[in-house]
Design an enzyme around this catalytic site. Structure first.
Site, PDB file in Angstrom:
ATOM      1  N   LYS A  33       0.847  -1.190   0.000  1.00  0.00           N
ATOM      2  CA  LYS A  33       0.000   0.000   0.000  1.00  0.00           C
ATOM      3  C   LYS A  33       0.882   1.239   0.000  1.00  0.00           C
ATOM      4  O   LYS A  33       1.810   1.369   0.794  1.00  0.00           O
ATOM      5  CB  LYS A  33      -0.902   0.034   1.235  1.00  0.00           C
ATOM      6  CG  LYS A  33      -1.804   1.270   1.296  1.00  0.00           C
ATOM      7  CD  LYS A  33      -2.683   1.278   2.545  1.00  0.00           C
ATOM      8  CE  LYS A  33      -1.938   1.702   3.789  1.00  0.00           C
ATOM      9  NZ  LYS A  33      -1.657   3.180   3.794  1.00  0.00           N
ATOM     10  N   ASP A  60      -3.537   4.400  -1.737  1.00  0.00           N
ATOM     11  CA  ASP A  60      -4.443   4.783  -0.656  1.00  0.00           C
ATOM     12  C   ASP A  60      -4.408   6.299  -0.457  1.00  0.00           C
ATOM     13  O   ASP A  60      -3.734   6.809   0.431  1.00  0.00           O
ATOM     14  CB  ASP A  60      -4.012   4.045   0.620  1.00  0.00           C
ATOM     15  CG  ASP A  60      -4.824   4.425   1.844  1.00  0.00           C
ATOM     16  OD1 ASP A  60      -5.995   4.825   1.679  1.00  0.00           O
ATOM     17  OD2 ASP A  60      -4.280   4.323   2.963  1.00  0.00           O
ATOM     18  N   LYS A  62      -7.497   8.208  -0.589  1.00  0.00           N
ATOM     19  CA  LYS A  62      -8.776   8.591   0.044  1.00  0.00           C
ATOM     20  C   LYS A  62      -9.341   9.899  -0.531  1.00  0.00           C
ATOM     21  O   LYS A  62      -9.605  10.857   0.197  1.00  0.00           O
ATOM     22  CB  LYS A  62      -8.617   8.723   1.558  1.00  0.00           C
ATOM     23  CG  LYS A  62      -8.128   7.463   2.260  1.00  0.00           C
ATOM     24  CD  LYS A  62      -8.051   7.686   3.768  1.00  0.00           C
ATOM     25  CE  LYS A  62      -7.547   6.463   4.512  1.00  0.00           C
ATOM     26  NZ  LYS A  62      -6.091   6.246   4.308  1.00  0.00           N
ATOM     27  N   ASP A  65     -13.894  14.984  -2.720  1.00  0.00           N
ATOM     28  CA  ASP A  65     -14.052  16.324  -3.287  1.00  0.00           C
ATOM     29  C   ASP A  65     -15.344  16.335  -4.092  1.00  0.00           C
ATOM     30  O   ASP A  65     -16.098  15.365  -4.078  1.00  0.00           O
ATOM     31  CB  ASP A  65     -12.833  16.679  -4.152  1.00  0.00           C
ATOM     32  CG  ASP A  65     -12.508  18.164  -4.128  1.00  0.00           C
ATOM     33  OD1 ASP A  65     -13.437  18.967  -4.361  1.00  0.00           O
ATOM     34  OD2 ASP A  65     -11.339  18.523  -3.883  1.00  0.00           O
ATOM     35  N   THR A 120     -10.241   3.626  11.066  1.00  0.00           N
ATOM     36  CA  THR A 120     -10.119   2.741  12.234  1.00  0.00           C
ATOM     37  C   THR A 120      -9.670   3.492  13.484  1.00  0.00           C
ATOM     38  O   THR A 120      -9.684   2.942  14.575  1.00  0.00           O
ATOM     39  CB  THR A 120      -9.140   1.581  11.956  1.00  0.00           C
ATOM     40  OG1 THR A 120      -7.908   2.117  11.463  1.00  0.00           O
ATOM     41  CG2 THR A 120      -9.729   0.623  10.931  1.00  0.00           C
ATOM     42  N   ARG A 212       2.821  -1.064  10.810  1.00  0.00           N
ATOM     43  CA  ARG A 212       3.871  -1.076  11.819  1.00  0.00           C
ATOM     44  C   ARG A 212       4.218  -2.451  12.383  1.00  0.00           C
ATOM     45  O   ARG A 212       5.403  -2.707  12.660  1.00  0.00           O
ATOM     46  CB  ARG A 212       3.501  -0.097  12.945  1.00  0.00           C
ATOM     47  CG  ARG A 212       3.679   1.359  12.539  1.00  0.00           C
ATOM     48  CD  ARG A 212       3.001   2.327  13.481  1.00  0.00           C
ATOM     49  NE  ARG A 212       1.558   2.355  13.273  1.00  0.00           N
ATOM     50  CZ  ARG A 212       0.731   3.189  13.916  1.00  0.00           C
ATOM     51  NH1 ARG A 212       1.217   4.043  14.799  1.00  0.00           N
ATOM     52  NH2 ARG A 212      -0.560   3.165  13.662  1.00  0.00           N
TER      53      ARG A 212
END
Length: 234
Positions: A33, A60, A62, A65, A120, A212
């Site tokens: 990603k 990614d 997002k 608009d 999340t 991570r």
């Protein structure tokens, strides 16, 4: 696109750091990603480089608009030959339909398009207090997912905790991509709605996005393989 896979979130600030990290994977080419940090730092060049190396790419960014702006932006992203990209479901059905139109190439092909339901890091209390959404977070996510399906999207980004209810509402073929995945013995960090790779598999989500716990591990390759074993079962 085959379902059930682990996507590594390459949340790095440069091409060099990203390639140095991925060079550790000598016997596989993980699905990766590219988020805002890396894309804003490196631009389209990082997409072309990773694709040339054989990686599938989830871009990614997002988008959120007005419909016409999103349509034009998606047309540009479609030319990058990414495998998956996304936008915010909160942009409305009209915006999502425009995104599908912009993303679709002249030959009818396009990347997988997903709508982000709720991040999340967002709890129900935060959603209701900060966004003035009075419905429950589960009801909101399912409603957004139904809107995405109506608009012609392929699936949604949601936490693993909601993947099952999204599948129930939108069908098993409706793709769920779920961040917020941590090992049972790991730290949660800034995520709120989280679960483990094994539990995500039980719930039935299609893809998990893991950052991570893999990128900051002492042995990233071993952490990735552990994640694959727990989620995919290999």
């Amino acid at each position: 696109m085959s379902q059930r896979d682990v996507i590594i979130a390459c949340d790095f600030s440069s091409i060099d750091t990203t390639l140095s990290f991925l060079d550790k994977f000598t016997d596989c080419k993980p699905f990766v990603k590219i988020g805002m940090e890396l894309y804003y730092a490196a631009g389209p060049a990082i997409v072309w480089e990773l694709k040339s190396r054989g990686h599938k790419v989830f871009l990614d960014l997002k988008l959120h608009d007005i419909p016409n702006t999103v349509k034009k932006a998606m047309k540009v992203l479609s030319a990058l030959n990414v495998d998956m990209c996304n936008l915010h479901a909160a942009g409305t059905i009209e915006m999502m339909k425009a995104a599908v139109e912009g993303l679709t190439r002249p030959d009818g092909s396009r990347p997988v398009l997903l709508a982000v339901t709720q991040l999340t890091s967002t709890s129900e209390e935060r959603m209701q207090r900060d966004l003035l959404i009075n419905a429950s977070i589960n009801d909101t996510i399912v409603h957004y997912a139904k809107n995405a399906k109506e608009a012609g999207l392929d699936g949604v980004v949601c936490s693993p905790l909601e993947a099952g209810m999204v599948k129930e509402a939108c069908g098993k073929e409706f793709v769920t991509v779920t961040p917020g995945v941590r090992f049972a013995d790991g730290v949660v960090g800034d995520q709120v709605r989280v679960t483990t790779p094994a539990r995500a598999r039980e719930i039935g989500t299609d893809y998990i996005v893991v950052g991570r716990p893999i990128t900051e591990a002492d042995d990233p390759v071993a952490a990735y393989k552990r994640c694959v074993a727990e989620f995919v079962g290999e």
